[in-house]
Scaffold this motif. Structure first.
Motif, mmCIF file in Angstrom:
data_model
loop_
_atom_site.group_PDB
_atom_site.id
_atom_site.type_symbol
_atom_site.label_atom_id
_atom_site.label_comp_id
_atom_site.label_asym_id
_atom_site.label_seq_id
_atom_site.Cartn_x
_atom_site.Cartn_y
_atom_site.Cartn_z
ATOM 1 N N ARG A 225 5.817 -50.703 -36.984
ATOM 2 C CA ARG A 225 5.238 -52.015 -36.668
ATOM 3 C C ARG A 225 3.797 -52.094 -37.156
ATOM 4 O O ARG A 225 3.371 -53.110 -37.713
ATOM 5 C CB ARG A 225 5.286 -52.251 -35.167
ATOM 6 N N LEU A 226 3.049 -51.021 -36.937
ATOM 7 C CA LEU A 226 1.657 -51.000 -37.378
ATOM 8 C C LEU A 226 1.562 -51.162 -38.887
ATOM 9 O O LEU A 226 0.706 -51.904 -39.394
ATOM 10 C CB LEU A 226 0.985 -49.698 -36.939
ATOM 11 N N GLY A 227 2.424 -50.484 -39.631
ATOM 12 C CA GLY A 227 2.424 -50.632 -41.087
ATOM 13 C C GLY A 227 2.639 -52.067 -41.521
ATOM 14 O O GLY A 227 1.972 -52.574 -42.427
ATOM 15 N N LYS A 228 3.574 -52.740 -40.869
ATOM 16 C CA LYS A 228 3.829 -54.149 -41.177
ATOM 17 C C LYS A 228 2.630 -55.023 -40.816
ATOM 18 O O LYS A 228 2.252 -55.937 -41.559
ATOM 19 C CB LYS A 228 5.060 -54.632 -40.411
ATOM 20 N N LEU A 229 2.039 -54.749 -39.668
ATOM 21 C CA LEU A 229 0.904 -55.557 -39.214
ATOM 22 C C LEU A 229 -0.308 -55.390 -40.122
ATOM 23 O O LEU A 229 -1.059 -56.345 -40.343
ATOM 24 C CB LEU A 229 0.539 -55.178 -37.772
ATOM 25 N N ILE A 230 -0.503 -54.194 -40.656
ATOM 26 C CA ILE A 230 -1.619 -53.976 -41.582
ATOM 27 C C ILE A 230 -1.459 -54.899 -42.798
ATOM 28 O O ILE A 230 -2.413 -55.525 -43.259
ATOM 29 C CB ILE A 230 -1.696 -52.503 -42.025
ATOM 30 N N TYR A 231 -0.233 -54.974 -43.306
ATOM 31 C CA TYR A 231 0.016 -55.848 -44.454
ATOM 32 C C TYR A 231 -0.183 -57.317 -44.108
ATOM 33 O O TYR A 231 -0.657 -58.099 -44.929
ATOM 34 C CB TYR A 231 1.439 -55.618 -44.980
ATOM 35 N N LEU A 285 -2.842 -50.724 -27.455
ATOM 36 C CA LEU A 285 -2.884 -49.599 -28.395
ATOM 37 C C LEU A 285 -2.776 -50.099 -29.828
ATOM 38 O O LEU A 285 -3.524 -49.664 -30.711
ATOM 39 C CB LEU A 285 -1.759 -48.608 -28.089
ATOM 40 N N MET A 286 -1.851 -51.019 -30.063
ATOM 41 C CA MET A 286 -1.694 -51.582 -31.403
ATOM 42 C C MET A 286 -2.920 -52.400 -31.783
ATOM 43 O O MET A 286 -3.406 -52.331 -32.927
ATOM 44 C CB MET A 286 -0.437 -52.463 -31.450
ATOM 45 N N ARG A 287 -3.425 -53.185 -30.839
ATOM 46 C CA ARG A 287 -4.605 -54.003 -31.123
ATOM 47 C C ARG A 287 -5.815 -53.128 -31.437
ATOM 48 O O ARG A 287 -6.639 -53.461 -32.299
ATOM 49 C CB ARG A 287 -4.894 -54.915 -29.927
ATOM 50 N N THR A 288 -5.939 -51.998 -30.751
ATOM 51 C CA THR A 288 -7.062 -51.098 -31.020
ATOM 52 C C THR A 288 -6.933 -50.456 -32.392
ATOM 53 O O THR A 288 -7.916 -50.322 -33.125
ATOM 54 C CB THR A 288 -7.165 -50.020 -29.932
ATOM 55 N N CYS A 289 -5.712 -50.058 -32.756
ATOM 56 C CA CYS A 289 -5.492 -49.519 -34.110
ATOM 57 C C CYS A 289 -5.922 -50.529 -35.165
ATOM 58 O O CYS A 289 -6.619 -50.184 -36.133
ATOM 59 C CB CYS A 289 -4.017 -49.169 -34.301
ATOM 60 N N LEU A 290 -5.511 -51.764 -34.992
ATOM 61 C CA LEU A 290 -5.848 -52.800 -35.965
ATOM 62 C C LEU A 290 -7.341 -53.096 -35.987
ATOM 63 O O LEU A 290 -7.927 -53.356 -37.043
ATOM 64 C CB LEU A 290 -5.067 -54.078 -35.641
ATOM 65 N N SER A 291 -7.977 -53.026 -34.815
ATOM 66 C CA SER A 291 -9.420 -53.252 -34.760
ATOM 67 C C SER A 291 -10.175 -52.144 -35.485
ATOM 68 O O SER A 291 -11.120 -52.402 -36.236
ATOM 69 C CB SER A 291 -9.873 -53.332 -33.296
ATOM 70 N N ILE A 292 -9.758 -50.908 -35.284
ATOM 71 C CA ILE A 292 -10.390 -49.780 -35.984
ATOM 72 C C ILE A 292 -10.227 -49.939 -37.494
ATOM 73 O O ILE A 292 -11.177 -49.766 -38.265
ATOM 74 C CB ILE A 292 -9.788 -48.446 -35.511
ATOM 75 N N LEU A 293 -9.007 -50.259 -37.913
ATOM 76 C CA LEU A 293 -8.753 -50.414 -39.345
ATOM 77 C C LEU A 293 -9.558 -51.565 -39.937
ATOM 78 O O LEU A 293 -10.034 -51.483 -41.077
ATOM 79 C CB LEU A 293 -7.260 -50.626 -39.581
ATOM 80 N N ALA A 294 -9.720 -52.637 -39.166
ATOM 81 C CA ALA A 294 -10.527 -53.757 -39.650
ATOM 82 C C ALA A 294 -11.975 -53.338 -39.859
ATOM 83 O O ALA A 294 -12.623 -53.750 -40.832
ATOM 84 C CB ALA A 294 -10.454 -54.917 -38.649
ATOM 85 N N ALA A 332 -10.692 -55.580 -30.075
ATOM 86 C CA ALA A 332 -9.295 -55.291 -29.732
ATOM 87 C C ALA A 332 -8.855 -56.085 -28.508
ATOM 88 O O ALA A 332 -7.722 -56.583 -28.442
ATOM 89 C CB ALA A 332 -9.124 -53.793 -29.478
ATOM 90 N N ILE A 333 -9.741 -56.218 -27.540
ATOM 91 C CA ILE A 333 -9.414 -56.939 -26.316
ATOM 92 C C ILE A 333 -9.179 -58.425 -26.606
ATOM 93 O O ILE A 333 -8.305 -59.054 -26.019
ATOM 94 C CB ILE A 333 -10.538 -56.738 -25.274
ATOM 95 N N ARG A 334 -9.946 -58.978 -27.537
ATOM 96 C CA ARG A 334 -9.792 -60.394 -27.885
ATOM 97 C C ARG A 334 -8.671 -60.632 -28.896
ATOM 98 O O ARG A 334 -8.274 -61.771 -29.121
ATOM 99 C CB ARG A 334 -11.101 -60.926 -28.466
ATOM 100 N N TYR A 335 -8.189 -59.573 -29.510
ATOM 101 C CA TYR A 335 -7.238 -59.668 -30.618
ATOM 102 C C TYR A 335 -5.943 -60.329 -30.147
ATOM 103 O O TYR A 335 -5.351 -59.944 -29.143
ATOM 104 C CB TYR A 335 -6.932 -58.269 -31.149
#
Length: 430
Positions: A225-231, A285-294, A332-335
């Protein structure tokens, strides 16, 4: 009420409510909506806690933590001491506030008597292998934290891990569980920590147990899911990572299993637990991953080496200054990550898996011929899509890569299958 006690009361209250089934699994309650202006101001101005030895606890509850145990829908503007109400995103919230509930929590909690936790700890039959496995992991869990430098702290950690393995027989014990359990024990006594752990992992709570199931199937799905969300959210970064073969399992597996405590400050993980327990969801957890990557995107796009990218993602963000980590978590919290989007991604993954299976089943003669001629089956076509690790059969090779990552980053000990005799002990994959 000092910040440490505030968080402890919050977790204790949420776990107590969950245990008593006073609040449904899809409900949380608003913390600050019913506070007076003076109460809001006082809460925002709470000082940093001072330990029993007279030292400031800021090393543990550092600037990543606010002076409030924040929920995912609460924004605190520290510069003005203004506490904003949660934004209700369609979830009906009970009228009674968490603040009132927290204020009525007995503190410190009395030692439990006759509880389910005590009953679970008395079970010894059939527990020898799990106890041995837990014993091996205890010394690798926050070894430098003062709580776990003592025999009492190590025994408390062992106890709640043993109790959970009996509470959830399907999952049993997985090595990664020691991290959320350890974070909880930094703020709560044993029995409340166990209740909070069951809230975080249980199906009636945040359901993080999915990450620790046998074969780590839930973790593998989360990584896909994370891989898809990154794209979807960061297409340039997604293409760059795919071009260099950097897939989520190489850096995000330990993030998710340890609740980011493997390389990030413990207070960072504690604030994530604030959200998990309050939302009753692991979505953060997913939102935090995406926030870090951003926050890493520009730097990662400037890197052209596989090892440099992986090393940067695994190590550098955890070294960021407190202010930057606060920004990452606030983002991440606002994501916004609606369940509808997750459902869309799951449908895409299911379609891709069906197509992959159909392709493999359409060429059995070729594979059988190759086996007869050369004694081995050649590699099938890759099904790698959109940053998702996809291999010819999928799970076995992914699992091997994941194990290697977790062994390196979390100190996992790989156990031979012969050691797992009766199914009551979870394999290294789960």
């Amino acid at each position: 009420m000092a910040p440490r006690e505030l968080r402890s009361r919050l977790w204790c209250y949420l776990a107590s409510v969950s245990c008593a089934k006073e609040v449904g699994a899809v409900h949380t309650v608003s913390t600050y909506n019913h506070l007076s202006e003076q109460e809001q101001y006082t809460l925002a101005q709470l000082p940093m806690p001072v330990g029993a030895d007279g030292t400031n606890d800021s090393a543990e509850d550092d600037a990543v933590d606010s002076s409030v145990a924040r929920s995912p829908r609460l924004a605190v503007r520290g510069d003005q001491g203004e506490v904003k109400d949660w934004v209700d995103q369609g979830i009906k919230r009970d009228e009674e506030s968490i603040w009132v509930g927290m204020s009525h929590i007995e503190w410190p909690p009395s030692p439990p008597h006759g509880t389910r936790y005590e009953t679970l700890l008395q079970v010894t039959s059939g527990q020898e292998e799990i106890d041995e496995m837990i014993d091996r992991d205890i010394h690798r869990t926050f070894p430098e934290h003062r709580k776990f430098c003592s025999k009492d702290g190590q025994m408390a950690l062992k106890n709640i891990l043993k109790a959970y393995s009996l509470h959830d027989l399907e999952v049993g014990y997985c090595q990664g569980m020691a991290f959320p359990a350890g974070i909880l024990l930094m703020y709560l006594p044993e029995e409340p920590a166990f209740r909070a752990l069951t809230l975080a992992l249980g199906e009636g709570g945040a359901n993080l147990r999915q990450l620790y199931t046998p074969e780590l199937s839930g973790l593998q799905l989360a990584l896909k899911r994370l891989g898809k969300l990154i794209y979807r959210r960061h297409p340039h970064l997604g293409r760059h990572l795919e071009e260099h073969g950097v897939v989520p399992l190489l850096y995000a597996s330990p993030w998710m299993l340890s609740l980011f405590s493997n390389t990030y400050p413990q207070s960072f993980s504690a604030r994530i637990l604030d959200v998990i327990l309050t939302e009753r969801s692991g979505n953060i957890l997913m939102r935090t991953c995406l926030s870090i990557l951003a926050h890493t995107e520009m730097h990662v796009l400037a890197l052209d080496d596989f090892e440099e990218i992986v090393e940067y993602l695994k190590i550098e963000p955890g070294k960021w200054p407190d202010a930057e980590l606060r920004e990452v978590l606030s983002h991440a919290i606002r994501y916004e990550l609606p369940q509808s989007e997750i459902n869309e991604i799951d449908a895409e993954l299911e379609t891709e898996e069906k197509e992959s299976r159909a392709h493999r089943s359409s060429t059995p003669d070729l594979a059988e011929s190759a086996l007869n001629d050369e004694g081995s089956i050649p590699e099938g076509p890759s099904t790698e899509t959109s940053g998702i690790v996809g291999l010819q059969d999928g799970e076995s090779e992914i699992a091997e890569m994941m194990l290697a990552t977790l062994e390196q980053d979390l100190g996992w000990e790989i156990i031979d299958e012969e050691e797992i005799s009766d199914g009551s002990i979870t394999s290294p994959l789960g």
